[in-house]
Design an enzyme around this catalytic site. Structure first.
Site, mmCIF file in Angstrom:
data_model
loop_
_atom_site.group_PDB
_atom_site.id
_atom_site.type_symbol
_atom_site.label_atom_id
_atom_site.label_comp_id
_atom_site.label_asym_id
_atom_site.label_seq_id
_atom_site.Cartn_x
_atom_site.Cartn_y
_atom_site.Cartn_z
ATOM 1 C CD GLU A 105 -5.919 -17.582 26.618
ATOM 2 O OE1 GLU A 105 -6.093 -18.091 25.756
ATOM 3 O OE2 GLU A 105 -6.565 -16.879 27.471
ATOM 4 N NE ARG B 179 -10.720 -16.512 33.141
ATOM 5 C CZ ARG B 179 -11.316 -17.312 32.311
ATOM 6 N NH1 ARG B 179 -11.875 -18.271 32.825
ATOM 7 N NH2 ARG B 179 -11.242 -17.208 31.020
ATOM 8 C CE LYS C 45 -10.652 -15.358 23.872
ATOM 9 N NZ LYS C 45 -9.918 -15.661 25.331
#
Ligand code: 3PG
Length: 215
Positions: free
Chosen positions: A49, A53, A136
């Site tokens: 993942e 950012r 999640k």
């Protein structure tokens, strides 16, 4: 090509059951992408993942998509534009800290399997109502940790979770022993200092240890 929530869940469940840990990667240099992915795959963690950012995150996903055995996805998806960008970069799946209808509509229309985030019973139920039975749990430790998931598993056992946020090698077994947890997510396998120094062997070692975690 669009996908249904159930198709997304089948894909997410398969990804979550590939290894006990999904590394959460915040990468600041494109040059780190290939050696980092190679180290993690070699260590036994092929599902990656990459958080959106950093300015180079999409390029990092594109690089990782070229690494044999690697399955890169995009994390921190917040908007439909993020979904489009992630798909164009070659992301195989998407992860979001929470979920909005706009985001899920976009992912379904564009065909990106999503692992959407929930942090409460109502959020989890709302996602379930929409067809997302694989979710999640974020931010895992701050939102109640393993005791929360154990409690929610009694009334709503049909949701399978990937807890992420504050998960470590120490507390991961507490999550992994729960029947409603498929895997955990965490950044500890790729710490910033090892990325900066290019310590790919060290990262492979951390991945190898994480890949053997269990209840
Ligand atoms: C994040 O917010 O970056 C992920 O949830 C990972 O959290 P962690 O750094 O606590 O593993």
């Amino acid at each position: 090509m669009s996908i249904t929530p159930e198709e997304a869940c089948v894909a997410s469940e398969k990804l979550c059951r590939t290894a006990p840990v999904i590394p959460v990667l915040t990468v600041t240099e494109v040059a780190h992408a290939a050696p980092l992915a190679e180290a993690l795959v070699k260590g036994g963690l092929p599902v990656l993942e990459v958080t959106l950012r950093t300015p180079c995150a999409l390029e990092v996903i594109a690089e990782m998509a070229q690494v044999a055995g690697g399955i890169p996805g995009a994390g921190t998806l917040l908007t439909p534009q993020d979904v489009e960008n992630a798909l164009k970069a070659g992301a195989k799946f998407g992860v979001s800290p929470g979920a909005t209808d706009k985001l899920l509509d976009a992912a379904e229309e564009m065909g990106l399997p999503m692992l959407p985030g929930a942090a409460s019973a109502s959020e989890a139920m709302r996602l379930l109502e929409r067809g997302y039975r694989v979710q999640k749990f974020f931010p895992a430790e701050a939102a109640g940790g393993a005791p929360f998931l154990k409690s929610i598993g009694a009334p709503i056992p049909q949701i399978l979770f990937c807890p992420t946020g504050g998960v470590s090698p120490t507390n991961a077994p507490d999550y992994l022993k729960l029947p409603n947890v498929a895997c955990v997510g965490g950044s500890w396998v790729a710490p910033a200092d090892k990325l900066e120094s290019g310590d790919w062997g060290g990262i492979e070692g951390l991945a190898r240890a994480a890949a053997t975690l269990s209840a």
